[in-house]
Write an enzyme that holds these catalytic residues in place. Structure first.
Site, PDB file in Angstrom:
ATOM      1  CE  LYS A 276     -37.929  31.484  -1.929  1.00  0.00           C
ATOM      2  NZ  LYS A 276     -38.533  30.250  -2.454  1.00  0.00           N
ATOM      3  CG  ASP A 281     -36.051  29.708  -7.375  1.00  0.00           C
ATOM      4  OD1 ASP A 281     -34.949  29.184  -7.647  1.00  0.00           O
ATOM      5  OD2 ASP A 281     -36.989  29.093  -6.809  1.00  0.00           O
ATOM      6  CE  LYS A 288     -38.114  27.611  -9.656  1.00  0.00           C
ATOM      7  NZ  LYS A 288     -38.868  26.502  -9.050  1.00  0.00           N
ATOM      8  CD  GLU A 360     -35.040  28.936  -4.006  1.00  0.00           C
ATOM      9  OE1 GLU A 360     -35.188  27.784  -4.439  1.00  0.00           O
ATOM     10  OE2 GLU A 360     -35.949  29.789  -3.989  1.00  0.00           O
ATOM     11  NE  ARG A 362     -37.090  23.547   1.156  1.00  0.00           N
ATOM     12  CZ  ARG A 362     -37.881  22.541   0.806  1.00  0.00           C
ATOM     13  NH1 ARG A 362     -37.735  21.356   1.372  1.00  0.00           N
ATOM     14  NH2 ARG A 362     -38.826  22.717  -0.102  1.00  0.00           N
TER      15      ARG A 362
HETATM   16  N1  BES Z   1     -39.900  29.403  -5.447  1.00  0.00           N
HETATM   17  C1  BES Z   1     -40.178  28.033  -5.566  1.00  0.00           C
HETATM   18  C2  BES Z   1     -41.612  27.668  -5.191  1.00  0.00           C
HETATM   19  C3  BES Z   1     -42.684  28.142  -6.136  1.00  0.00           C
HETATM   20  C4  BES Z   1     -43.074  27.368  -7.200  1.00  0.00           C
HETATM   21  C5  BES Z   1     -43.323  29.331  -5.913  1.00  0.00           C
HETATM   22  C6  BES Z   1     -44.092  27.791  -8.036  1.00  0.00           C
HETATM   23  C7  BES Z   1     -44.347  29.749  -6.749  1.00  0.00           C
HETATM   24  C8  BES Z   1     -44.730  28.981  -7.807  1.00  0.00           C
HETATM   25  C9  BES Z   1     -39.270  27.252  -4.636  1.00  0.00           C
HETATM   26  O1  BES Z   1     -37.997  27.769  -4.462  1.00  0.00           O
HETATM   27  C10 BES Z   1     -39.087  25.915  -5.280  1.00  0.00           C
HETATM   28  O2  BES Z   1     -38.532  25.854  -6.332  1.00  0.00           O
HETATM   29  N2  BES Z   1     -39.583  24.856  -4.619  1.00  0.00           N
HETATM   30  C11 BES Z   1     -39.511  23.558  -5.151  1.00  0.00           C
HETATM   31  C12 BES Z   1     -39.129  22.640  -4.030  1.00  0.00           C
HETATM   32  C13 BES Z   1     -38.782  21.262  -4.486  1.00  0.00           C
HETATM   33  C14 BES Z   1     -37.489  21.276  -5.244  1.00  0.00           C
HETATM   34  C15 BES Z   1     -38.665  20.387  -3.266  1.00  0.00           C
HETATM   35  C16 BES Z   1     -40.883  23.202  -5.723  1.00  0.00           C
HETATM   36  O3  BES Z   1     -41.886  23.577  -5.130  1.00  0.00           O
HETATM   37  O4  BES Z   1     -40.921  22.572  -6.764  1.00  0.00           O
HETATM   38 ZN    ZN Z   2     -37.810  29.752  -4.673  1.00  0.00          ZN
HETATM   39 MN    MN Z   3     -36.662  27.176  -5.973  1.00  0.00          MN
END
Ligand code: BES
Ligand code: ZN
Ligand code: MN
Length: 502
Positions: A276, A281, A288, A360, A362
């Site tokens: 990835k 992000d 976020k 994003e 996935r």
């Molecule tokens: N990059 C993030 C996951 C992440 C979060 C990595 C904290 C490292 C530390 C990923 O893209 C994401 O935002 N995932 C969301 C998914 C949710 C919206 C279903 C998450 O984990 O909150």
């Molecule tokens: Zn991410």
């Molecule tokens: Mn994300």
């Protein structure tokens, strides 16, 4: 990333350690109330200094015990460090050895010397060999020397360490075997450093185009690696709409990067690692919260580990075919960004309802995972900072592992243990799949409570034709014990796994 230290090994008998002219000498000793063979020799040479230190319980030999002596009577070394190895006949487990190895690396670097001589008696770590012990030590020394290096600025190392000599490799395994294990360890450490530096590079520099250029540099350096980069136009033509939807709001062009290492027979099926590569992000329109959002520059850590591993593979040159793929985009909000509720096509033909633009990873991975079908791979592993839920489940200690093939999952777990870079399996049961039902498309990009599992369920819809495993490195790629910096994980696990495919 070039090697930071030079590591050599030579034989030096314990009874001549005192006459060794050394800038800095590190000696491993066992825990023993009475003097054992090694401490006896050292004690005699130092006219009883060691006995005193042991009596005062400053030198205990307990696992991890450390003592620094600016000078030791009767010794030619300017500085002497002792590190405890625990009880002589008690074998260590990999965890204990890993922290010992990291301690040795830390001492060596903080010793503020150019050259360090390390004397270790035999260390027994479960069923592992001496060459394994030295491989991990060399890796941790190289990786411990890492310091963030910014392109275009001179690399001025903060630590002085330039050379490590392993003494006393005598009688353990053939010297040749040990020396090549040390070499491999150092290469893996240097691959970790490549990975760390890319991940630590700020997102205004480390863009998808920057990553594509790194891949081109890699191909230049290693003739056995060929690189191909697809831009947005080429991806659009292929039908990778889902990957492209993530970069819709960004001024940076999304890139799909293919690095093919050919070391094996033409006909032998490749092992593929897919990273990835979200270079930042923000969450997109599903934005976020502000606190710690800077950490989302690490959202390309999966791809950083692909680069670090490919570099190590390019150096080690195994007789295998190994491909590294990077799906890269920047996830930004803007008037052109994807919106919650949008439905997009994937390369596989399945449609996706994007209910949350922050899920994003996935979306870029699914098209990459469909793309690699064409190679009829022997195995595919994707590596992604995919879910915050994985940090809740496993903390910063273990990488999340999910797979559609139990044999593959077990090989990966095993490689995790033997590289001290552990992964832990979570279930990928069918009963979680319905969490991703969508009213408006074949599949929704979020759903359910088990975030790490449903994210893997999403990916599993695109990996049915081959053996596949998913590594969620949200907790292990950065943070935790190492602080706000990249850990270089899971380069050790991936390299170990790939090399064990021979
Ligand atoms: N990059 C993030 C996951 C992440 C979060 C990595 C904290 C490292 C530390 C990923 O893209 C994401 O935002 N995932 C969301 C998914 C949710 C919206 C279903 C998450 O984990 O909150
Ligand atoms: Zn991410
Ligand atoms: Mn994300």
């Amino acid at each position: 990333m070039k090697k930071l230290i030079s590591i050599t090994s030579y034989l030096k008998k314990i009874d001549s350690l005192n006459s060794l002219k050394s800038e800095c000498l590190l000696i491993g000793i066992y825990e023993d109330k009475n003097l054992n063979d090694i401490t006896k020799i050292l004690d005699t040479a130092s006219s009883g200094s060691l006995r005193k230190l042991i009596k005062r319980q400053e030198l205990t030999g307990k696992l991890g015990n450390q003592l620094y002596l600016p000078e030791l009577n009767g010794f030619q070394a300017s500085k002497v460090f002792f590190v405890g190895l625990g009880k002589k006949n008690k074998e260590l487990n990999e965890d204990e050895f890993s922290s010992l190895s990291n301690a040795i690396s830390k001492i060596s670097i903080s010793a503020n010397s150019k050259i360090i001589d390390i004397f270790l008696p035999e260390i027994k770590v479960k069923t592992n060999s001496s060459s394994w012990v030295y491989k991990i030590l060399a890796r941790d020394l190289e990786s411990g020397c890492y310091q963030y290096f910014f392109d275009g600025k001179k690399d001025q190392p903060k630590n002085k360490l330039k050379k490590v000599n392993f003494l006393n490799l005598e009688g353990k395994e053939s010297k040749q075997k040990l020396v090549s294990a040390i070499k491999v360890g150092q290469i893996i450490g240097s691959g970790m450093n490549t990975s760390k530096n890319l991940a630590n590079t700020p997102a205004n520099i480390c863009t998808p185009t920057y990553l594509a250029n790194q891949a081109k540099l890699l191909a230049k350096r290693y003739p056995s690696i060929k690189t191909k980069v697809l831009g947005e136009k080429e991806m659009k033509k292929l039908g990778m709409d889902c990957l492209l939807s993530v970069g819709n709001g960004s001024a940076q062009e999304s890139k799909f990067i293919i690095m093919e290492y050919s070391g094996g027979d033409k006909k032998s099926k490749p092992h593929i690692i897919v990273g990835k590569g979200i270079t930042f992000d923000t969450g997109g329109i599903s934005i976020k919260p502000s606190p710690n959002m800077d950490e989302m520059k690490y959202d390309m850590s999966g791809s950083a580990s692909v680069f670090g591993t490919m570099r190590a593979i390019g150096e080690i040159k195994p007789k295998l075919n190994i491909f590294g793929i990077v799906a890269s985009a920047e996830n930004m909000p803007s008037s052109t960004a994807t919106k919650p509720g949008d439905v997009v096509n994937t390369l596989s033909g399945q449609t996706v309802e994007i209910l949350n633009t922050d899920a994003e990873g996935r979306l870029v991975l699914c098209d990459a995972l469909t793309y690699v079908e064409r190679y009829k791979p022997a195995s595919v592993i994707d590596i992604a900072t995919l879910t915050g839920a994985c940090v809740i489940a496993l903390g910063h200690q273990a990488t999340g592992l999910l797979s559609n093939d139990q044999g593959l999952a077990e090989s990966i777990m095993k490689s995790g243990y033997s590289s001290c870079d552990k992964a832990w399996q979570l279930p990928l049961w069918d009963e979680y799949q319905s969490d991703l039902n969508s009213k408006y498309a074949d599949i929704a990009n979020i759903g359910g409570r088990a975030g790490t599992i449903t994210a893997a369920c999403f990916l599993s819809r695109f990996t049915k034709s081959y053996k596949w495993a998913h590594l969620d490195i949200a907790g292990t790629a950065y943070g935790g014990k190492v602080g706000k910096t990249s850990s270089g994980r899971p380069v050790p696990l991936l390299t170990e796994y790939l090399l064990s495919r021979k």
